[in-house]
Design an enzyme around this catalytic site. Structure first.
Site, PDB file in Angstrom:
ATOM      1  N   ASP A  12       0.816  -1.223   0.000  1.00  0.00           N
ATOM      2  CA  ASP A  12       0.000   0.000   0.000  1.00  0.00           C
ATOM      3  C   ASP A  12       0.844   1.265   0.000  1.00  0.00           C
ATOM      4  O   ASP A  12       0.427   2.293   0.538  1.00  0.00           O
ATOM      5  CB  ASP A  12      -0.954   0.040   1.220  1.00  0.00           C
ATOM      6  CG  ASP A  12      -1.781  -1.213   1.329  1.00  0.00           C
ATOM      7  OD1 ASP A  12      -2.290  -1.651   0.291  1.00  0.00           O
ATOM      8  OD2 ASP A  12      -1.902  -1.754   2.437  1.00  0.00           O
ATOM      9  N   LYS A  15       2.203   2.385  -4.938  1.00  0.00           N
ATOM     10  CA  LYS A  15       2.930   1.934  -6.145  1.00  0.00           C
ATOM     11  C   LYS A  15       2.104   2.182  -7.395  1.00  0.00           C
ATOM     12  O   LYS A  15       2.638   2.479  -8.458  1.00  0.00           O
ATOM     13  CB  LYS A  15       3.234   0.424  -6.056  1.00  0.00           C
ATOM     14  CG  LYS A  15       4.163   0.048  -4.929  1.00  0.00           C
ATOM     15  CD  LYS A  15       4.440  -1.434  -4.916  1.00  0.00           C
ATOM     16  CE  LYS A  15       3.252  -2.280  -4.495  1.00  0.00           C
ATOM     17  NZ  LYS A  15       2.788  -2.088  -3.128  1.00  0.00           N
ATOM     18  N   GLY A  16       0.772   2.042  -7.243  1.00  0.00           N
ATOM     19  CA  GLY A  16      -0.126   2.185  -8.391  1.00  0.00           C
ATOM     20  C   GLY A  16       0.106   3.490  -9.130  1.00  0.00           C
ATOM     21  O   GLY A  16       0.205   3.511 -10.356  1.00  0.00           O
ATOM     22  N   GLY A  39      -4.435  -4.387  -4.456  1.00  0.00           N
ATOM     23  CA  GLY A  39      -5.476  -3.452  -4.852  1.00  0.00           C
ATOM     24  C   GLY A  39      -4.867  -2.089  -5.018  1.00  0.00           C
ATOM     25  O   GLY A  39      -4.127  -1.641  -4.151  1.00  0.00           O
ATOM     26  N   HIS A  40      -5.071  -1.469  -6.147  1.00  0.00           N
ATOM     27  CA  HIS A  40      -4.675  -0.072  -6.232  1.00  0.00           C
ATOM     28  C   HIS A  40      -5.607   0.727  -7.120  1.00  0.00           C
ATOM     29  O   HIS A  40      -6.284   0.178  -7.972  1.00  0.00           O
ATOM     30  CB  HIS A  40      -3.195   0.101  -6.585  1.00  0.00           C
ATOM     31  CG  HIS A  40      -2.814  -0.364  -7.953  1.00  0.00           C
ATOM     32  ND1 HIS A  40      -2.050  -1.480  -8.156  1.00  0.00           N
ATOM     33  CD2 HIS A  40      -3.072   0.152  -9.162  1.00  0.00           C
ATOM     34  CE1 HIS A  40      -1.864  -1.628  -9.444  1.00  0.00           C
ATOM     35  NE2 HIS A  40      -2.466  -0.657 -10.088  1.00  0.00           N
ATOM     36  N   THR A  41      -5.621   2.011  -6.810  1.00  0.00           N
ATOM     37  CA  THR A  41      -6.515   2.899  -7.529  1.00  0.00           C
ATOM     38  C   THR A  41      -5.690   3.806  -8.415  1.00  0.00           C
ATOM     39  O   THR A  41      -4.649   4.294  -7.998  1.00  0.00           O
ATOM     40  CB  THR A  41      -7.278   3.786  -6.514  1.00  0.00           C
ATOM     41  OG1 THR A  41      -7.925   2.914  -5.608  1.00  0.00           O
ATOM     42  CG2 THR A  41      -8.316   4.652  -7.186  1.00  0.00           C
ATOM     43  N   GLN A 223       2.079  -5.893  -3.137  1.00  0.00           N
ATOM     44  CA  GLN A 223       2.454  -5.957  -1.713  1.00  0.00           C
ATOM     45  C   GLN A 223       3.803  -5.256  -1.489  1.00  0.00           C
ATOM     46  O   GLN A 223       4.077  -4.298  -2.192  1.00  0.00           O
ATOM     47  CB  GLN A 223       2.484  -7.419  -1.212  1.00  0.00           C
ATOM     48  CG  GLN A 223       1.095  -8.063  -1.111  1.00  0.00           C
ATOM     49  CD  GLN A 223       0.642  -8.722  -2.393  1.00  0.00           C
ATOM     50  OE1 GLN A 223       1.405  -9.369  -3.075  1.00  0.00           O
ATOM     51  NE2 GLN A 223      -0.626  -8.572  -2.730  1.00  0.00           N
ATOM     52  N   ASP A 332       2.230  14.769   1.627  1.00  0.00           N
ATOM     53  CA  ASP A 332       1.243  15.776   2.028  1.00  0.00           C
ATOM     54  C   ASP A 332       0.424  15.344   3.247  1.00  0.00           C
ATOM     55  O   ASP A 332      -0.129  16.188   3.953  1.00  0.00           O
ATOM     56  CB  ASP A 332       0.284  16.061   0.859  1.00  0.00           C
ATOM     57  CG  ASP A 332      -0.402  14.793   0.394  1.00  0.00           C
ATOM     58  OD1 ASP A 332       0.320  13.838   0.032  1.00  0.00           O
ATOM     59  OD2 ASP A 332      -1.649  14.731   0.421  1.00  0.00           O
TER      60      ASP A 332
HETATM   61  P1  IMP Z   1      -2.652 -12.720   1.922  1.00  0.00           P
HETATM   62  O1  IMP Z   1      -1.742 -12.157   0.889  1.00  0.00           O
HETATM   63  O2  IMP Z   1      -4.108 -12.522   1.595  1.00  0.00           O
HETATM   64  O3  IMP Z   1      -2.331 -14.151   2.257  1.00  0.00           O
HETATM   65  O4  IMP Z   1      -2.424 -11.898   3.272  1.00  0.00           O
HETATM   66  C1  IMP Z   1      -1.213 -11.988   4.014  1.00  0.00           C
HETATM   67  C2  IMP Z   1      -0.812 -10.630   4.588  1.00  0.00           C
HETATM   68  O5  IMP Z   1      -0.478  -9.759   3.528  1.00  0.00           O
HETATM   69  C3  IMP Z   1      -1.930  -9.939   5.379  1.00  0.00           C
HETATM   70  O6  IMP Z   1      -1.345  -9.188   6.416  1.00  0.00           O
HETATM   71  C4  IMP Z   1      -2.527  -8.992   4.351  1.00  0.00           C
HETATM   72  O7  IMP Z   1      -3.165  -7.895   4.957  1.00  0.00           O
HETATM   73  C5  IMP Z   1      -1.273  -8.568   3.608  1.00  0.00           C
HETATM   74  N1  IMP Z   1      -1.537  -8.113   2.242  1.00  0.00           N
HETATM   75  C6  IMP Z   1      -1.850  -8.867   1.163  1.00  0.00           C
HETATM   76  N2  IMP Z   1      -2.002  -8.095   0.075  1.00  0.00           N
HETATM   77  C7  IMP Z   1      -1.755  -6.834   0.462  1.00  0.00           C
HETATM   78  C8  IMP Z   1      -1.714  -5.583  -0.223  1.00  0.00           C
HETATM   79  O8  IMP Z   1      -1.934  -5.470  -1.436  1.00  0.00           O
HETATM   80  N3  IMP Z   1      -1.407  -4.494   0.541  1.00  0.00           N
HETATM   81  C9  IMP Z   1      -1.128  -4.582   1.863  1.00  0.00           C
HETATM   82  N4  IMP Z   1      -1.147  -5.727   2.544  1.00  0.00           N
HETATM   83  C10 IMP Z   1      -1.458  -6.841   1.849  1.00  0.00           C
END
Ligand code: IMP
Length: 423
Positions: A12, A15-16, A39-41, A223, A332
């Site tokens: 988070d 990067k998007g 997930g990114h916007t 991630q 910001d």
């Molecule tokens: P999983 O990838 O769903 O198995 O989750 C494992 C850990 O990675 C958890 O703490 C999730 O919240 C975190 N996680 C997975 N994808 C993301 C992401 O895109 N951003 C931030 N944390 C993520």
């Protein structure tokens, strides 16, 4: 030029937006790990697009987007993301490809992820419950299915019978869950296979040919380094390798072909899900930063924990990824703070710790050593030149650069493309 973008914290990092900016110069944009847990916007001319699996490069005509073999693909999520994008007028026709070697997420992966998370024995990890971990586990245990396996009806039927028999036994005996019918899964996944047939590709072949022709490739990490299965805060990590090295194994190109790895870090730190977080804020700062930074996950809607910039953790990312430059995002968000802290080291049982530890017990007992910086107390969201940033903001960035030993090359001060400062 072949560039990898990696998250330098716990995901988070924004990067998007950086990927979106760098996409302009890229011919190919490639995801190499993770799945629809990401997930990114991206905001383009005021319109918001949310991506989980498909590279955001799909918004730009003439770019080829690839999903590499290192990604785990949930066909249901893939098909619905394609429909969502088409519904918003995005053209998807020959510009989106998925590796035949990508592993496929099944309903039993999602259910197993969920059931493990629901266990009340304190072992929950706070996953996104998308079946990511169980799917990677099957890949490594060699009982998974790749996209090419779905396309081979006879092989798929034979293997699925065996695999499902075992899954159902685990589900019923360990979790008291009724399990899945063969016909239902087989029919649904053969239907997915038909729908996905037109996207199937040999990712490695395509990319190596593109490299030969001198095309520019952008590898899009999902991630972050601290969620890496090897280099993160295990077991509170995801099940793939978001680090730069993952771009090679996850797409089938050699490390010798990577020219540059750019890290992305927020001007502070966040983490979603369970696990140690040495620089987490007290409740007052948590509230301010969570709300100003809109720190709520796109994938699960969960609030992210927030904290001060952690220089030790970021240095760990610089080292593991071989970063030569870093993009600092969301500067910001700190606009209103009187005083801003940076963690430069930790103390554990009174002793100084300067390297990011692996041991979970040590990680959970770390005391950050902070230095304090005066805030700039002014709105910087419209600043477009580095020299126009307030002195204290420049000092803060300079200190981050010093601590990491690398250049801060991009600063982001808002979610729009225009709110970007090239240093
Ligand atoms: P999983 O990838 O769903 O198995 O989750 C494992 C850990 O990675 C958890 O703490 C999730 O919240 C975190 N996680 C997975 N994808 C993301 C992401 O895109 N951003 C931030 N944390 C993520």
């Amino acid at each position: 030029m072949n560039t990898v973008i990696v998250g330098a914290q716990w995901g988070d990092e924004g990067k998007g937006k950086i990927i979106d900016i760098l996409t302009e110069k890229a011919d190919y944009i490639v995801r190499y790990q993770g799945g629809n847990n990401a997930g990114h916007t991206v905001v383009v001319r005021g319109e918001k697009f949310i991506f989980h699996l498909i590279p955001s490069g799909i918004l730009y005509p003439g770019k080829i987007c690839l999903i590499g073999n290192g990604v785990v693909v949930d066909p249901r999520a893939f098909i619905s993301e394609v429909e969502y994008l088409r519904g918003k007028g995005v053209k998807i026709d020959g510009n989106l490809l998925v590796s035949e070697r990508a592993h496929i997420i099944f309903p039993y992966h999602r259910v197993l992820d969920n059931l493990r998370e629901e266990k009340k024995d304190g072992t929950s990890l706070g996953t996104t419950r998308r079946g990511i971990g169980p799917c990677y586990a099957d890949k490594i245990t060699r009982v998974g299915f790749r996209l090419c396996d779905l396309l081979n009806a006879e092989y798929f039927a034979r293997r699925l019978k065996d695999v499902l028999a075992e899954k159902n036994e685990i589900l019923s005996k360990v979790y008291n869950f009724k399990g899945f019918e063969f016909d239902e899964i087989y029919d649904t996944y053969r239907d997915y296979a038909e729908k996905m047939k037109k996207y199937v590709c040999r990712c490695s072949g395509i990319l190596n040919k593109a490299i030969e022709k001198g095309k520019n490739i952008l590898f899009e990490g999902a991630q972050g380094t601290l969620l890496d299965i090897d280099y993160g805060t295990y077991p509170y990590v995801t099940s793939s390798n978001p680090v730069g090295g993952g771009a090679c194994t996850g797409t089938g190109i050699s490390p010798t072909k990577i020219d540059k790895i750019i890290g992305v870090a927020k001007a502070y730190t966040t983490r979603v899900g369970e696990g140690p977080f040495p620089t987490a804020f007290s409740s007052e700062h948590m509230r301010i930063v969570q709300s100003k930074g809109e720190e709520f996950g796109f994938t699960t809607g969960r609030a992210r924990r927030c904290g001060w910039f952690d220089g030790v953790l970021a240095r760990h990312s610089v080292l593991i990824n071989g970063l030569e430059e870093i993009a600092v995002t969301k500067l910001d968000v700190l606009d209103e703070l009187e005083l801003i802290k940076i963690c430069t080291a930790y103390k554990y049982k009174g002793k100084l710790v300067e390297d990011f530890p692996a041991d979970l017990e040590i990680l959970s007992g770390l005391e950050p050593v902070y230095e304090e910086h005066p805030g700039w107390k002014q709105d910087i969201s419209n600043v477009s030149k580095y020299n126009n940033l307030p002195l204290n903001a420049r000092k803060y960035l300079k200190r981050i650069s010093e601590l990491l030993g690398i250049k801060v090359s991009i600063v982001s001060v808002g979610s729009n493309r225009e709110q970007t400062i090239f240093v």
